[in-house]
Write a protein that holds these residues in place. Structure first.
Motif, PDB file in Angstrom:
ATOM      1  N   GLU A 112       0.837  -1.206   0.000  1.00 52.12           N
ATOM      2  CA  GLU A 112       0.000   0.000   0.000  1.00 52.12           C
ATOM      3  C   GLU A 112       0.873   1.257   0.000  1.00 52.12           C
ATOM      4  OE1 GLU A 112      -3.204   1.972   3.002  1.00 52.12           O
ATOM      5  OE2 GLU A 112      -3.293  -0.220   2.719  1.00 52.12           O
ATOM      6  N   ARG A 113       1.929   1.249   0.839  1.00 48.29           N
ATOM      7  CA  ARG A 113       2.854   2.408   0.863  1.00 48.29           C
ATOM      8  C   ARG A 113       3.537   2.587  -0.475  1.00 48.29           C
ATOM      9  NH1 ARG A 113       4.552   0.419   5.913  1.00 48.29           N
ATOM     10  NH2 ARG A 113       6.361  -0.483   4.887  1.00 48.29           N
ATOM     11  N   GLU A 125       1.085   4.141  -2.901  1.00 46.51           N
ATOM     12  CA  GLU A 125       0.909   5.577  -2.630  1.00 46.51           C
ATOM     13  C   GLU A 125       2.128   6.371  -3.090  1.00 46.51           C
ATOM     14  OE1 GLU A 125       0.015   6.048   1.488  1.00 46.51           O
ATOM     15  OE2 GLU A 125      -1.926   5.025   1.310  1.00 46.51           O
ATOM     16  N   LYS A 164       2.214   9.305  -5.876  1.00 46.03           N
ATOM     17  CA  LYS A 164       2.815  10.627  -5.624  1.00 46.03           C
ATOM     18  C   LYS A 164       3.938  10.919  -6.607  1.00 46.03           C
ATOM     19  CE  LYS A 164       1.738  10.827  -0.720  1.00 46.03           C
ATOM     20  NZ  LYS A 164       2.281  10.834   0.644  1.00 46.03           N
TER      21      LYS A 164
END
Length: 112
Positions: free
Chosen positions: A11-12, A15, A19
């Protein structure tokens, strides 16, 4: 527990990828804008140094003196325009005040 860590890491990473893609889009947009601007303004000569107003105590005092001199001369011209009916006299007073302005300034603010 390791499955939960792997899910959070994924998930990180997702993300971070989102970004990073957003930053890449912004950077590309900025580069396109810079290229477009350079193409449009490349033929216009740029000034070597922008004119800047002097700062400091001496410059401020000089500006105040010039403003006071101009205010005095404008006041005299307003009085002439109010109390003198002839256009020739008004024009002459305006011309004389423009010519006498440096002398008035020197007399008011003589440096000894």
């Amino acid at each position: 527990m390791s499955k939960e860590r792997a899910r959070r890491r994924a998930e990180r990473e997702r993300e971070q990828a989102i970004k990073q893609a957003a930053r890449a889009r912004v950077d590309e947009r900025r580069q396109r804008r810079a290229r477009r601007r350079a193409a449009l303004t490349g033929w216009v000569p740029r000034p070597s140094k922008p004119a800047s107003r002097q700062t400091g105590i001496l410059a401020r005092r000089n500006r105040q003196q010039v403003v006071l001199t101009l205010a005095l001369l404008v006041g005299v011209n307003v009085l002439v325009w109010v109390f003198v009916p002839g256009w020739a006299a008004r024009a002459m007073a305006l011309l004389v005040s423009v010519l006498v302005a440096p002398v008035v300034h020197l007399m008011l603010f003589r440096r000894s």
